[in-house]
Write a protein that holds these residues in place. Structure first.
Motif, mmCIF file in Angstrom:
data_model
loop_
_atom_site.group_PDB
_atom_site.id
_atom_site.type_symbol
_atom_site.label_atom_id
_atom_site.label_comp_id
_atom_site.label_asym_id
_atom_site.label_seq_id
_atom_site.Cartn_x
_atom_site.Cartn_y
_atom_site.Cartn_z
ATOM 1 N N THR A 230 44.521 36.317 43.893
ATOM 2 C CA THR A 230 45.674 37.145 44.243
ATOM 3 C C THR A 230 45.621 37.414 45.752
ATOM 4 N N MET B 110 35.045 39.487 44.079
ATOM 5 C CA MET B 110 35.654 38.930 42.859
ATOM 6 C C MET B 110 35.350 37.450 42.684
ATOM 7 N N MET C 110 35.860 45.062 44.997
ATOM 8 C CA MET C 110 36.667 44.596 43.864
ATOM 9 C C MET C 110 35.752 43.697 43.054
ATOM 10 N N HIS D 279 40.060 39.520 48.351
ATOM 11 C CA HIS D 279 39.558 39.840 47.008
ATOM 12 C C HIS D 279 38.197 39.181 46.781
ATOM 13 N N PRO E 195 46.942 44.196 42.319
ATOM 14 C CA PRO E 195 46.962 43.225 41.230
ATOM 15 C C PRO E 195 45.776 42.272 41.358
ATOM 16 N N HIS E 196 45.358 41.689 40.253
ATOM 17 C CA HIS E 196 44.252 40.734 40.268
ATOM 18 C C HIS E 196 44.573 39.585 39.317
ATOM 19 N N SER E 197 43.745 38.530 39.400
ATOM 20 C CA SER E 197 43.973 37.354 38.567
ATOM 21 C C SER E 197 42.662 36.590 38.485
ATOM 22 N N CYS F 107 39.002 35.628 41.810
ATOM 23 C CA CYS F 107 40.355 36.180 41.813
ATOM 24 C C CYS F 107 41.215 35.316 42.733
HETATM 25 CU CU CU Z 1 41.689 40.435 42.862
#
Ligand code: CU
Ligand code: CU
Length: 501
Positions: free
Chosen positions: A311, A322, A235, A317, A267-269, A309
């Motif tokens: 999430t 990420m 990711m 993640h 989902p990611h953030s 990230c």
């Molecule tokens: Cu993520």
């Protein structure tokens, strides 16, 4: 402190889960003593569950229809001998599933919104059993409920009963130390290099006033090359590890757009440590596949900050790639140097042991144990030892390395073999006077450092974490310095002179 608001929400979910486990476990112990006769065996019991994201807990199954309608993670009941018909509807375009280990029940992957799968099985033994989502992190943030099967098994079949008592405990997977998986799927044929070139550093901001800057980042899930013949499902931000280095100045306002690429399964953030505000932006950027979110922040304090990230499972993640750095330059900019490099350290948790070829799987258990197989600079094993990813400089030049640790867990004892840091901006504080003449500097997960040194002698210098076992798990990089020898500083290699007797 406020920046970790998003994390606290997650912790609350964890605490809630732990409480649930405490309530359920004693019940599981008593149930088998009740001896409820299985007179109504053989009927068909039907339940429908729908996945839900963003409620309380963060992820859950919600009952649809009948007595469980609207109930979060409802208790499902059946009698021994019943056929249980369980329908699961995906309530969002996010990868989920439902499994019940003891009955070998699995819906398989649910990926698209409204995707529906029905599974059917016979409730062959009494006890309390967990149904849950086995996507890494989803159970931990709430996707779990109890299937309660009432009754007794036929005389002479107490072994099943024993088994149900020992097997249906919460956390069996989280607590157990895992062994390696010794088989792997073939290496992914579509795997690409995910290595961020350490020379990929944006230009200095210079002596300009504050501005408003738009930044677009895209969460990309892809098969990447972890080592020779070895691939992994990464990711990333923008397809490489670490994500792009962002470079702004103090006082800038940033409008950050986070895109989650169509076709992604999770989902990611983003949480940027340069942000002052809840979650560092994560509260505004939980983004589903194919969607975009945005938020704005003003960079109040100069520094070199990690972004990542946020999430669940956050550590999954992050360990999958990420993370990145954002440099907030002070007014007037940083002092100029000849070479700037961008290097980040992370560790990776594969089910298969270090060195195995093929497509390796993520191990949530090893991640919880903080027992990584790989340590990496810029995303892949030994990534910075092969051109075009080797760091290059000329004798006499001053080198600056922006170094961060994505982690998620391991502290780095950052060192360059054969060099001494002239200046270390300890913990990446750019407003404190730098430390001078440092051999090795500590960098915590979610932290960074800025180091500078002049290179006086040509040759190959090794970037390492001085926890040197990690060099044997992929953690080494090269700085190649070209130019004239300087024997007054460093010489040798000839045969010792014979004194002659
Ligand atoms: Cu993520
Ligand atoms: Cu899930």
């Amino acid at each position: 402190m406020s920046r970790y608001f998003g994390l606290r929400v997650v912790s609350a979910a964890f605490i809630g889960l732990a409480a649930l486990a405490l309530v359920m476990l004693p019940v599981g112990g008593q149930l088998t003593l009740q001896g409820v006769a299985a007179q109504e065996s053989g009927s068909v019991v039907e339940y429908t569950l729908r996945t839900q994201i963003g409620g309380d807990p963060v992820m859950a199954f919600v009952g649809v229809g009948g007595a469980i309608d609207g109930v979060v993670n409802p208790e499902l009941t059946a009698n021994v001998g019943d056929t249980v018909r369980l329908t699961v509807i995906n309530g969002d375009p996010v990868l989920h599933n439902l499994v019940i280990d003891e009955f070998n029940v699995s819906t398989g992957d649910l990926v698209t919104d409204e995707q529906t799968v029905t599974v059917e099985f016979v409730a062959s033994q009494p006890g309390n059993f967990f149904y849950y989502c086995s996507i890494p992190g989803h159970r931990q943030v709430g996707m779990q409920g109890v299937l309660r099967i009432i009754g007794t098994v036929a005389v002479g079949d107490e072994s099943a009963l024993q088994e149900s008592q020992t097997d249906s405990g919460y956390g069996s997977s989280a607590g157990a130390r895992t062994t390696d998986t010794m088989t792997a799927a073939p290496a992914a044929e579509d795997a690409v290099s995910i290595i961020r070139n350490p020379a990929d550093v944006p230009p200095p901001v210079g002596d300009r006033g504050p501005e408003t800057i738009r930044v677009d980042l895209t969460a990309v899930e892809l098969n990447g090359i972890l080592a020779d013949g070895t691939t992994y499902r990464y990711m990333t931000f923008d397809g490489e590890v670490p994500g792009p280095m962002l470079r702004i100045r103090v006082g800038d306002s940033v409008e950050l757009h986070l895109h989650n690429a169509p076709g992604n399964q999770l989902p990611h953030s983003i949480d940027l440590h340069a942000v002052t505000g809840p979650g560092g932006g994560a509260v505004y950027t939980q983004t589903l596949s194919g969607s975009e979110t945005l938020f704005s922040f003003q960079a109040l304090q100069p520094g070199l900050y990690v972004y990542h990230c946020a999430t669940p499972s956050i550590a999954h993640h992050i360990s999958s790639g990420m993370y990145g750095l954002i440099l907030v330059e002070p007014i007037g900019g940083l002092p100029p140097v000849d070479r700037e490099f961008y290097v980040m350290q992370g560790e990776m948790y594969t089910a298969q042991p270090f060195g195995m070829q093929g497509h390796l799987d993520f191990s949530h258990e090893k991640m919880l144990d903080e027992d990584p197989e790989y340590f990496v600079f810029n995303g892949a094993a030994n990534a910075l030892t092969v051109d075009p990813y080797i760091l290059h400089a000329q004798v006499g030049e001053t080198v600056r390395i922006y170094f961060g640790v994505g982690g998620p867990n391991a502290i780095s004892s950052f060192h360059v073999i054969g060099e001494i840091f002239d200046r270390v901006y300890n913990l990446a504080s750019l407003t404190s006077p730098p430390m001078t003449n440092v051999q090795t500097t500590l960098v915590p997960p979610g932290g960074a450092t800025m180091v500078e040194f002049k290179v006086d002698v040509p040759g190959r210098y090794l970037l390492v974490d001085h926890a040197l076992s990690r060099t044997e798990r992929g953690l080494v990089g090269y700085l190649e310095v070209e130019g004239a020898e300087n024997p007054a500083i460093f010489s040798g290699g000839g045969l010792p002179e014979q004194s002659g007797h």
